[in-house]
Motif scaffolding. Structure first.
Motif, mmCIF file in Angstrom:
data_model
loop_
_atom_site.group_PDB
_atom_site.id
_atom_site.type_symbol
_atom_site.label_atom_id
_atom_site.label_comp_id
_atom_site.label_asym_id
_atom_site.label_seq_id
_atom_site.Cartn_x
_atom_site.Cartn_y
_atom_site.Cartn_z
ATOM 1 N N PHE A 9 0.739 -1.273 0.007
ATOM 2 C CA PHE A 9 0.117 -0.143 -0.035
ATOM 3 C C PHE A 9 0.819 1.280 0.080
ATOM 4 O O PHE A 9 1.694 1.321 0.825
ATOM 5 N N PRO A 10 0.743 2.227 -0.828
ATOM 6 C CA PRO A 10 1.581 3.312 -0.760
ATOM 7 C C PRO A 10 1.070 4.449 0.034
ATOM 8 O O PRO A 10 -0.217 5.125 0.127
ATOM 9 N N ILE A 11 1.987 4.630 0.956
ATOM 10 C CA ILE A 11 1.656 5.678 2.243
ATOM 11 C C ILE A 11 1.745 7.117 1.463
ATOM 12 O O ILE A 11 2.787 7.518 0.848
ATOM 13 N N LEU A 12 0.629 7.703 1.428
ATOM 14 C CA LEU A 12 0.498 9.339 1.010
ATOM 15 C C LEU A 12 1.114 10.090 1.981
ATOM 16 O O LEU A 12 0.286 10.911 2.158
ATOM 17 N N GLN A 13 2.588 10.126 1.995
ATOM 18 C CA GLN A 13 3.211 11.326 3.105
ATOM 19 C C GLN A 13 2.719 12.687 2.358
ATOM 20 O O GLN A 13 2.644 12.686 0.959
ATOM 21 N N PRO A 14 3.034 13.782 2.818
ATOM 22 C CA PRO A 14 2.934 14.924 2.307
ATOM 23 C C PRO A 14 3.888 14.931 0.836
ATOM 24 O O PRO A 14 5.001 14.749 1.236
ATOM 25 N N GLY A 15 3.366 15.486 -0.134
ATOM 26 C CA GLY A 15 4.241 15.623 -1.162
ATOM 27 C C GLY A 15 4.652 14.144 -2.003
ATOM 28 O O GLY A 15 5.308 14.145 -3.073
ATOM 29 N N VAL A 16 4.309 12.988 -1.273
ATOM 30 C CA VAL A 16 4.551 11.659 -2.199
ATOM 31 C C VAL A 16 3.323 11.283 -2.686
ATOM 32 O O VAL A 16 2.222 11.323 -2.443
ATOM 33 N N GLY A 17 3.610 10.586 -3.944
ATOM 34 C CA GLY A 17 2.644 10.210 -4.977
ATOM 35 C C GLY A 17 2.089 11.196 -5.738
ATOM 36 O O GLY A 17 2.598 12.270 -5.897
ATOM 37 N N ASP A 18 1.189 10.579 -6.560
ATOM 38 C CA ASP A 18 0.593 11.552 -7.775
ATOM 39 C C ASP A 18 -0.338 12.476 -7.093
ATOM 40 O O ASP A 18 -0.912 12.617 -6.149
ATOM 41 N N ILE A 19 -0.192 13.709 -7.914
ATOM 42 C CA ILE A 19 -0.865 14.997 -7.465
ATOM 43 C C ILE A 19 -1.702 15.363 -8.592
ATOM 44 O O ILE A 19 -1.210 15.601 -9.856
ATOM 45 N N HIS A 20 -3.064 15.248 -8.909
ATOM 46 C CA HIS A 20 -3.885 15.172 -9.949
ATOM 47 C C HIS A 20 -4.345 16.448 -10.302
ATOM 48 O O HIS A 20 -5.053 16.746 -11.369
ATOM 49 N N GLY A 21 -4.397 17.451 -9.199
ATOM 50 C CA GLY A 21 -5.008 18.639 -9.403
ATOM 51 C C GLY A 21 -4.304 19.893 -10.133
ATOM 52 O O GLY A 21 -3.064 19.709 -10.290
ATOM 53 N N ASP A 22 -4.769 21.002 -10.370
ATOM 54 C CA ASP A 22 -4.044 22.004 -10.731
ATOM 55 C C ASP A 22 -3.015 22.816 -9.677
ATOM 56 O O ASP A 22 -2.451 23.385 -10.066
ATOM 57 N N HIS A 23 -3.848 22.694 -8.472
ATOM 58 C CA HIS A 23 -3.138 23.118 -7.136
ATOM 59 C C HIS A 23 -2.989 22.098 -6.392
ATOM 60 O O HIS A 23 -3.839 20.926 -6.505
ATOM 61 N N TYR A 24 -2.209 22.091 -5.448
ATOM 62 C CA TYR A 24 -1.938 21.143 -4.194
ATOM 63 C C TYR A 24 -1.937 21.841 -3.040
ATOM 64 O O TYR A 24 -1.060 22.724 -2.761
ATOM 65 N N LEU A 25 -2.867 21.573 -2.161
ATOM 66 C CA LEU A 25 -2.690 21.961 -0.677
ATOM 67 C C LEU A 25 -2.440 21.097 0.320
ATOM 68 O O LEU A 25 -3.224 19.999 0.496
ATOM 69 N N ARG A 26 -1.573 21.304 0.990
ATOM 70 C CA ARG A 26 -1.102 20.561 1.992
ATOM 71 C C ARG A 26 -1.685 20.607 3.398
ATOM 72 O O ARG A 26 -2.234 21.867 3.452
ATOM 73 N N ALA A 27 -1.567 19.895 3.974
ATOM 74 C CA ALA A 27 -2.247 19.976 5.552
ATOM 75 C C ALA A 27 -1.198 20.684 6.580
ATOM 76 O O ALA A 27 -0.847 19.781 7.506
ATOM 77 N N THR A 28 -0.616 21.721 6.329
ATOM 78 C CA THR A 28 0.664 22.104 7.132
ATOM 79 C C THR A 28 -0.459 22.922 8.329
ATOM 80 O O THR A 28 -1.375 23.335 8.087
ATOM 81 N N THR A 29 0.462 23.262 9.335
ATOM 82 C CA THR A 29 -0.172 23.703 10.410
ATOM 83 C C THR A 29 -0.959 25.213 9.994
ATOM 84 O O THR A 29 -1.598 25.499 10.851
ATOM 85 N N ASP A 30 -0.141 25.969 9.175
ATOM 86 C CA ASP A 30 -1.068 27.418 8.668
ATOM 87 C C ASP A 30 -1.854 27.353 7.858
ATOM 88 O O ASP A 30 -2.694 28.253 7.457
ATOM 89 N N LYS A 31 -2.209 25.855 7.371
ATOM 90 C CA LYS A 31 -3.359 25.870 6.372
ATOM 91 C C LYS A 31 -4.604 25.141 6.709
ATOM 92 O O LYS A 31 -5.285 24.627 5.876
ATOM 93 N N VAL A 32 -4.660 24.779 8.165
ATOM 94 C CA VAL A 32 -5.701 24.164 8.648
ATOM 95 C C VAL A 32 -6.150 24.685 10.033
ATOM 96 O O VAL A 32 -5.338 25.495 10.742
ATOM 97 N N LEU A 33 -7.291 24.482 10.211
ATOM 98 C CA LEU A 33 -8.113 24.862 11.505
ATOM 99 C C LEU A 33 -8.521 23.474 12.171
ATOM 100 O O LEU A 33 -8.557 22.319 11.352
ATOM 101 N N TRP A 34 -8.506 23.630 13.456
ATOM 102 C CA TRP A 34 -8.870 21.974 14.254
ATOM 103 C C TRP A 34 -10.113 22.547 15.054
ATOM 104 O O TRP A 34 -9.906 23.096 16.072
ATOM 105 N N GLY A 35 -11.147 21.850 14.894
ATOM 106 C CA GLY A 35 -12.298 22.012 15.591
ATOM 107 C C GLY A 35 -13.311 23.229 15.294
ATOM 108 O O GLY A 35 -14.438 23.134 15.901
ATOM 109 N N ARG A 36 -12.846 23.839 14.343
ATOM 110 C CA ARG A 36 -13.683 25.039 14.079
ATOM 111 C C ARG A 36 -13.777 25.390 12.514
ATOM 112 O O ARG A 36 -12.793 24.726 11.807
ATOM 113 N N LEU A 37 -14.686 26.063 12.016
ATOM 114 C CA LEU A 37 -14.883 26.298 10.650
ATOM 115 C C LEU A 37 -14.784 27.470 10.195
ATOM 116 O O LEU A 37 -14.816 28.580 11.250
#
Length: 369
Positions: A9-37
Protein backbone atom coordinates in the motif's frame (compact mmCIF):
# COMPACT_ATOMS: atom_id res chain seq x y z
CA UNK A 1 -6.34 -10.30 15.88
CA UNK A 2 -2.85 -9.01 15.12
CA UNK A 3 -2.40 -6.08 12.77
CA UNK A 4 -0.76 -6.88 9.45
CA UNK A 5 -0.80 -3.98 7.01
CA UNK A 6 -0.43 -4.53 3.29
CA UNK A 7 3.24 -3.74 2.54
CA UNK A 8 2.35 -2.79 -1.05
CA UNK A 9 0.00 0.00 0.00
CA UNK A 10 1.46 3.41 -0.96
CA UNK A 11 1.59 5.68 2.10
CA UNK A 12 0.70 9.15 0.82
CA UNK A 13 2.88 11.30 3.01
CA UNK A 14 2.87 15.03 2.09
CA UNK A 15 4.34 15.48 -1.39
CA UNK A 16 4.58 11.72 -2.02
CA UNK A 17 2.62 10.14 -4.86
CA UNK A 18 0.61 11.56 -7.74
CA UNK A 19 -0.91 15.05 -7.53
CA UNK A 20 -3.82 15.21 -9.97
CA UNK A 21 -5.08 18.76 -9.43
CA UNK A 22 -4.03 22.11 -10.87
CA UNK A 23 -3.13 23.13 -7.31
CA UNK A 24 -1.89 21.16 -4.30
CA UNK A 25 -2.93 22.06 -0.75
CA UNK A 26 -0.98 20.33 2.01
CA UNK A 27 -2.27 20.02 5.56
CA UNK A 28 0.39 22.22 7.10
CA UNK A 29 -0.24 23.88 10.44
CA UNK A 30 -0.82 27.29 8.85
CA UNK A 31 -3.40 25.95 6.37
CA UNK A 32 -5.76 24.06 8.68
CA UNK A 33 -8.17 24.75 11.49
CA UNK A 34 -8.79 22.17 14.20
CA UNK A 35 -12.30 21.98 15.59
CA UNK A 36 -13.65 25.17 14.01
CA UNK A 37 -14.94 26.19 10.57
CA UNK A 38 -14.03 29.36 8.64
CA UNK A 39 -16.06 32.55 8.88
CA UNK A 40 -16.05 35.77 6.86
CA UNK A 41 -13.03 37.23 8.66
CA UNK A 42 -10.68 34.35 7.79
CA UNK A 43 -7.96 34.92 5.22
CA UNK A 44 -7.80 32.36 2.41
CA UNK A 45 -4.92 29.91 2.34
CA UNK A 46 -5.35 29.54 -1.45
CA UNK A 47 -7.14 31.49 -4.17
CA UNK A 48 -8.28 29.79 -7.38
CA UNK A 49 -10.25 30.63 -10.50
CA UNK A 50 -13.57 28.90 -11.14
CA UNK A 51 -12.97 25.57 -12.88
CA UNK A 52 -9.71 24.89 -11.06
CA UNK A 53 -8.96 21.51 -9.54
CA UNK A 54 -7.22 21.21 -6.19
CA UNK A 55 -5.59 18.16 -4.67
CA UNK A 56 -5.95 18.39 -0.90
CA UNK A 57 -4.27 16.23 1.73
CA UNK A 58 -6.98 15.74 4.35
CA UNK A 59 -6.20 14.38 7.80
CA UNK A 60 -8.44 12.28 10.03
CA UNK A 61 -8.66 13.40 13.64
CA UNK A 62 -8.74 9.81 14.89
CA UNK A 63 -5.50 8.97 16.69
CA UNK A 64 -4.88 12.69 17.37
CA UNK A 65 -7.46 13.45 20.04
CA UNK A 66 -6.76 14.04 23.72
CA UNK A 67 -8.64 10.90 24.78
CA UNK A 68 -6.32 8.94 22.48
CA UNK A 69 -3.15 10.48 23.89
CA UNK A 70 -2.69 13.42 21.47
CA UNK A 71 0.22 11.57 19.83
CA UNK A 72 -0.63 9.81 16.53
CA UNK A 73 2.75 8.09 16.34
CA UNK A 74 2.35 6.49 19.77
CA UNK A 75 -1.34 5.71 19.24
CA UNK A 76 -0.89 3.87 15.96
CA UNK A 77 2.36 2.24 17.07
CA UNK A 78 0.32 0.59 19.83
CA UNK A 79 -1.82 -0.95 17.09
CA UNK A 80 1.16 -2.38 15.23
CA UNK A 81 1.62 0.44 12.70
CA UNK A 82 5.22 1.24 11.82
CA UNK A 83 6.20 4.88 12.29
CA UNK A 84 6.75 5.22 8.53
CA UNK A 85 3.01 4.57 7.98
CA UNK A 86 1.89 7.34 10.36
CA UNK A 87 1.23 10.60 8.53
CA UNK A 88 3.71 13.30 9.44
CA UNK A 89 1.17 16.08 8.89
CA UNK A 90 -1.11 14.46 11.49
CA UNK A 91 1.80 14.31 13.94
CA UNK A 92 2.65 17.98 13.29
CA UNK A 93 -0.96 19.20 13.66
CA UNK A 94 -1.48 17.26 16.89
CA UNK A 95 1.66 18.81 18.35
CA UNK A 96 1.35 22.37 17.09
CA UNK A 97 -2.23 23.42 16.27
CA UNK A 98 -4.31 24.86 19.10
CA UNK A 99 -7.57 23.15 20.06
CA UNK A 100 -9.73 23.36 23.19
CA UNK A 101 -11.17 19.85 23.75
CA UNK A 102 -14.01 21.29 25.83
CA UNK A 103 -15.08 23.95 23.34
CA UNK A 104 -13.94 22.87 19.88
CA UNK A 105 -14.92 20.03 17.59
CA UNK A 106 -12.59 17.17 16.63
CA UNK A 107 -12.25 17.74 12.89
CA UNK A 108 -9.15 18.92 11.02
CA UNK A 109 -10.33 21.40 8.38
CA UNK A 110 -8.38 22.33 5.22
CA UNK A 111 -8.87 25.91 4.07
CA UNK A 112 -10.42 28.29 3.51
CA UNK A 113 -10.10 28.44 -0.28
CA UNK A 114 -11.20 31.60 -2.07
CA UNK A 115 -12.93 31.06 -5.43
CA UNK A 116 -12.58 34.19 -7.55
CA UNK A 117 -15.87 35.87 -8.43
CA UNK A 118 -18.05 33.98 -5.96
CA UNK A 119 -20.80 36.21 -4.56
CA UNK A 120 -23.58 35.68 -2.03
CA UNK A 121 -26.53 34.13 -3.84
CA UNK A 122 -24.35 32.10 -6.19
CA UNK A 123 -23.87 28.39 -5.73
CA UNK A 124 -20.46 26.91 -5.19
CA UNK A 125 -20.29 23.67 -7.15
CA UNK A 126 -17.75 21.17 -5.81
CA UNK A 127 -17.14 18.12 -7.97
CA UNK A 128 -15.42 15.18 -6.32
CA UNK A 129 -12.88 14.13 -8.97
CA UNK A 130 -11.08 11.42 -7.01
CA UNK A 131 -10.41 10.26 -3.45
CA UNK A 132 -7.27 8.28 -2.65
CA UNK A 133 -6.66 6.64 0.75
CA UNK A 134 -3.42 7.92 2.29
CA UNK A 135 -2.96 5.00 4.71
CA UNK A 136 -4.21 1.37 4.89
CA UNK A 137 -6.11 1.79 8.15
CA UNK A 138 -8.67 3.88 10.00
CA UNK A 139 -10.53 4.11 13.30
CA UNK A 140 -14.19 3.81 14.34
CA UNK A 141 -14.97 5.46 17.69
CA UNK A 142 -17.79 5.49 20.22
CA UNK A 143 -17.89 7.97 23.09
CA UNK A 144 -20.38 8.58 25.91
CA UNK A 145 -22.70 11.49 25.33
CA UNK A 146 -22.54 10.89 21.59
CA UNK A 147 -23.97 8.39 19.15
CA UNK A 148 -27.47 6.96 18.68
CA UNK A 149 -27.29 5.14 22.04
CA UNK A 150 -25.67 7.89 24.09
CA UNK A 151 -25.36 6.89 27.73
CA UNK A 152 -25.94 3.23 26.88
CA UNK A 153 -22.95 2.45 24.69
CA UNK A 154 -20.06 2.16 25.22
CA UNK A 155 -20.63 0.02 28.33
CA UNK A 156 -17.85 1.62 30.37
CA UNK A 157 -16.65 5.15 30.99
CA UNK A 158 -13.87 5.25 28.42
CA UNK A 159 -14.28 5.79 24.72
CA UNK A 160 -14.03 2.75 22.47
CA UNK A 161 -11.83 3.34 19.42
CA UNK A 162 -11.67 0.36 17.08
CA UNK A 163 -8.55 0.24 14.93
CA UNK A 164 -9.58 -1.00 11.48
CA UNK A 165 -7.09 -2.10 8.81
CA UNK A 166 -8.05 -2.26 5.16
CA UNK A 167 -7.05 -5.12 2.88
CA UNK A 168 -6.96 -5.57 -0.86
CA UNK A 169 -9.73 -7.65 -2.40
CA UNK A 170 -9.07 -7.97 -6.11
CA UNK A 171 -9.16 -4.48 -7.58
CA UNK A 172 -10.74 -2.91 -4.51
CA UNK A 173 -10.22 -2.58 -0.77
CA UNK A 174 -12.26 -3.75 2.21
CA UNK A 175 -12.43 -2.78 5.86
CA UNK A 176 -11.74 -5.68 8.22
CA UNK A 177 -13.17 -6.04 11.74
CA UNK A 178 -12.85 -9.04 14.10
CA UNK A 179 -16.03 -10.67 15.36
CA UNK A 180 -14.66 -10.72 18.93
CA UNK A 181 -11.78 -9.06 20.75
CA UNK A 182 -9.90 -12.33 21.12
CA UNK A 183 -10.89 -14.12 17.91
CA UNK A 184 -9.42 -14.39 14.41
CA UNK A 185 -12.74 -14.59 12.55
CA UNK A 186 -13.50 -11.34 10.73
CA UNK A 187 -16.24 -9.45 8.99
CA UNK A 188 -15.39 -7.46 5.86
CA UNK A 189 -17.17 -4.49 4.32
CA UNK A 190 -16.52 -2.48 1.14
CA UNK A 191 -14.94 0.95 1.15
CA UNK A 192 -16.69 3.98 -0.32
CA UNK A 193 -14.46 6.98 0.52
CA UNK A 194 -15.97 10.44 0.93
CA UNK A 195 -15.41 13.71 2.77
CA UNK A 196 -17.77 14.19 5.70
CA UNK A 197 -17.15 17.95 5.80
CA UNK A 198 -17.49 20.22 2.76
CA UNK A 199 -18.67 23.76 3.20
CA UNK A 200 -18.49 27.51 2.75
CA UNK A 201 -17.71 30.23 5.30
CA UNK A 202 -20.58 31.66 7.31
CA UNK A 203 -21.42 35.36 7.17
CA UNK A 204 -20.40 36.04 10.76
CA UNK A 205 -17.32 37.08 12.69
CA UNK A 206 -17.02 33.99 14.90
CA UNK A 207 -15.88 30.61 13.64
CA UNK A 208 -18.58 27.95 14.11
CA UNK A 209 -18.00 24.62 15.86
CA UNK A 210 -16.97 21.91 13.41
CA UNK A 211 -19.60 19.34 14.44
CA UNK A 212 -23.14 20.58 13.63
CA UNK A 213 -23.88 21.01 9.91
CA UNK A 214 -26.06 23.80 8.58
CA UNK A 215 -26.94 25.92 5.56
CA UNK A 216 -23.19 26.40 5.09
CA UNK A 217 -22.73 22.63 4.66
CA UNK A 218 -19.97 21.63 7.01
CA UNK A 219 -20.16 18.22 8.68
CA UNK A 220 -23.06 16.88 6.58
CA UNK A 221 -21.71 13.29 6.56
CA UNK A 222 -23.58 12.19 3.42
CA UNK A 223 -21.96 9.05 2.07
CA UNK A 224 -23.15 9.68 -1.50
CA UNK A 225 -20.32 12.21 -1.93
CA UNK A 226 -17.99 9.65 -3.45
CA UNK A 227 -15.88 10.26 -6.56
CA UNK A 228 -18.07 11.60 -9.36
CA UNK A 229 -20.61 13.29 -7.08
CA UNK A 230 -21.29 17.03 -7.01
CA UNK A 231 -22.16 19.22 -4.03
CA UNK A 232 -23.91 22.59 -4.43
CA UNK A 233 -23.68 25.10 -1.57
CA UNK A 234 -25.24 28.58 -1.33
CA UNK A 235 -22.43 31.12 -1.08
CA UNK A 236 -22.65 33.38 1.98
CA UNK A 237 -19.55 35.60 1.63
CA UNK A 238 -17.47 37.00 -1.22
CA UNK A 239 -15.08 34.35 -2.51
CA UNK A 240 -17.09 31.55 -0.86
CA UNK A 241 -14.11 30.62 1.39
CA UNK A 242 -14.60 26.89 0.90
CA UNK A 243 -13.15 24.15 3.08
CA UNK A 244 -13.14 20.37 3.45
CA UNK A 245 -12.21 17.76 6.05
CA UNK A 246 -13.45 14.78 8.09
CA UNK A 247 -12.32 12.10 5.60
CA UNK A 248 -14.00 8.69 5.71
CA UNK A 249 -13.24 5.34 4.11
CA UNK A 250 -16.83 4.14 4.70
CA UNK A 251 -20.01 5.07 6.53
CA UNK A 252 -23.47 3.59 6.89
CA UNK A 253 -26.45 5.93 6.77
CA UNK A 254 -27.02 7.13 10.33
CA UNK A 255 -23.40 6.76 11.51
CA UNK A 256 -24.87 5.46 14.77
CA UNK A 257 -21.72 4.88 16.88
CA UNK A 258 -20.55 8.54 16.62
CA UNK A 259 -17.94 7.99 13.92
CA UNK A 260 -17.72 5.68 10.95
CA UNK A 261 -14.46 4.45 9.41
CA UNK A 262 -12.48 7.69 9.78
CA UNK A 263 -9.26 7.75 7.77
CA UNK A 264 -7.14 10.24 5.85
CA UNK A 265 -7.74 10.85 2.14
CA UNK A 266 -6.02 12.71 -0.68
CA UNK A 267 -8.95 14.47 -2.33
CA UNK A 268 -8.97 16.03 -5.78
CA UNK A 269 -11.89 18.44 -6.20
CA UNK A 270 -13.04 20.89 -8.86
CA UNK A 271 -14.51 24.22 -7.79
CA UNK A 272 -17.03 25.92 -10.09
CA UNK A 273 -19.59 28.69 -9.71
CA UNK A 274 -23.27 28.71 -10.64
CA UNK A 275 -24.43 32.35 -10.92
CA UNK A 276 -27.53 33.25 -8.95
CA UNK A 277 -29.87 33.51 -11.95
CA UNK A 278 -28.87 30.10 -13.30
CA UNK A 279 -29.02 28.61 -9.83
CA UNK A 280 -32.62 29.78 -9.48
CA UNK A 281 -33.54 28.35 -12.88
CA UNK A 282 -31.87 25.01 -12.23
CA UNK A 283 -32.75 24.36 -8.60
CA UNK A 284 -34.88 27.13 -7.15
CA UNK A 285 -33.82 29.05 -4.05
CA UNK A 286 -31.59 26.68 -2.10
CA UNK A 287 -31.10 27.34 1.60
CA UNK A 288 -28.83 24.37 2.23
CA UNK A 289 -26.69 21.68 0.59
CA UNK A 290 -27.81 19.86 -2.57
CA UNK A 291 -26.02 16.84 -4.05
CA UNK A 292 -26.14 15.44 -7.54
CA UNK A 293 -24.88 11.99 -8.50
CA UNK A 294 -25.22 10.12 -11.77
CA UNK A 295 -28.43 8.59 -10.41
CA UNK A 296 -29.92 11.07 -7.99
CA UNK A 297 -30.71 14.63 -7.07
CA UNK A 298 -30.29 14.78 -3.30
CA UNK A 299 -31.89 17.64 -1.33
CA UNK A 300 -31.20 17.76 2.39
CA UNK A 301 -32.89 18.59 5.67
CA UNK A 302 -31.04 19.60 8.84
CA UNK A 303 -32.35 20.17 12.36
CA UNK A 304 -31.51 19.16 15.94
CA UNK A 305 -34.86 17.33 15.96
CA UNK A 306 -34.87 14.35 13.60
CA UNK A 307 -38.58 14.73 12.83
CA UNK A 308 -38.04 18.37 11.93
CA UNK A 309 -35.05 17.43 9.75
CA UNK A 310 -37.27 14.98 7.89
CA UNK A 311 -39.95 17.60 7.30
CA UNK A 312 -37.32 20.10 6.16
CA UNK A 313 -35.99 17.58 3.65
CA UNK A 314 -39.48 16.92 2.27
CA UNK A 315 -40.04 20.65 1.82
CA UNK A 316 -36.65 21.00 0.08
CA UNK A 317 -37.52 18.12 -2.24
CA UNK A 318 -40.90 19.63 -3.07
CA UNK A 319 -39.34 23.02 -3.83
CA UNK A 320 -36.69 21.39 -6.04
CA UNK A 321 -39.25 19.45 -8.09
CA UNK A 322 -41.40 22.55 -8.55
CA UNK A 323 -38.50 24.80 -9.54
CA UNK A 324 -36.57 22.39 -11.75
CA UNK A 325 -39.38 20.54 -13.48
CA UNK A 326 -42.44 22.75 -12.99
CA UNK A 327 -44.15 19.92 -11.12
CA UNK A 328 -47.35 20.83 -9.30
CA UNK A 329 -46.93 20.68 -5.53
CA UNK A 330 -49.62 18.04 -4.89
CA UNK A 331 -48.21 15.85 -7.66
CA UNK A 332 -44.65 16.29 -6.39
CA UNK A 333 -45.83 15.26 -2.91
CA UNK A 334 -47.42 12.15 -4.37
CA UNK A 335 -44.30 11.34 -6.39
CA UNK A 336 -42.02 11.65 -3.38
CA UNK A 337 -44.22 9.30 -1.40
CA UNK A 338 -44.33 6.69 -4.16
CA UNK A 339 -40.83 6.85 -5.62
CA UNK A 340 -38.26 8.57 -3.40
CA UNK A 341 -36.22 7.18 -0.52
CA UNK A 342 -35.51 9.45 2.42
CA UNK A 343 -32.36 8.39 4.25
CA UNK A 344 -30.80 9.32 7.57
CA UNK A 345 -27.49 11.03 6.81
CA UNK A 346 -26.41 10.96 10.46
CA UNK A 347 -27.94 11.25 13.92
CA UNK A 348 -24.78 11.99 15.91
CA UNK A 349 -23.72 15.53 15.04
CA UNK A 350 -26.01 17.62 17.30
CA UNK A 351 -27.91 18.64 14.16
CA UNK A 352 -29.48 15.55 12.54
CA UNK A 353 -29.46 15.08 8.78
CA UNK A 354 -31.93 13.56 6.32
CA UNK A 355 -31.40 13.38 2.56
CA UNK A 356 -33.74 12.40 -0.27
CA UNK A 357 -32.72 10.40 -3.34
CA UNK A 358 -34.75 11.62 -6.31
CA UNK A 359 -34.00 9.51 -9.40
CA UNK A 360 -32.97 11.76 -12.28
CA UNK A 361 -33.92 9.02 -14.77
CA UNK A 362 -37.58 9.50 -13.80
CA UNK A 363 -37.42 13.03 -15.24
CA UNK A 364 -35.40 12.39 -18.41
CA UNK A 365 -38.12 13.77 -20.67
CA UNK A 366 -38.23 17.12 -18.86
CA UNK A 367 -34.71 17.51 -17.45
CA UNK A 368 -33.02 20.78 -18.37
CA UNK A 369 -29.53 19.41 -17.75
Amino acid sequence: MSTVLDPTFPILQPGVGDIHGDHYLRATTDKVLWGRLPCRTDAPVLTVAPGATITIDTVSHEGMLDDQGSDPRAYFRAHGVHDSAVLIDAIDIAANVSRDPGADGPHVINGPIRVEGALPGDLLKITVVRLDPRVPYGVISSRHGKGALAGELPRHAQNVSVFTPIERRGDSWAGVLPLTDDGDAVVEFPLAPFLGTMGVAIDADERPHSVPPGSHGGNIDINLLVAGAVLYLPVQVDGALAYVGDPHFAQGDGEVALTALEASLRATLRFDLVPHAKALADFGELDGPLIRTTEYLVPTGLDPDLNAAMRSCVRAALALLQARYGMAEHLAYAYLSAATDFNLSQVVDIVCGVHARIRVADFTAVDRG
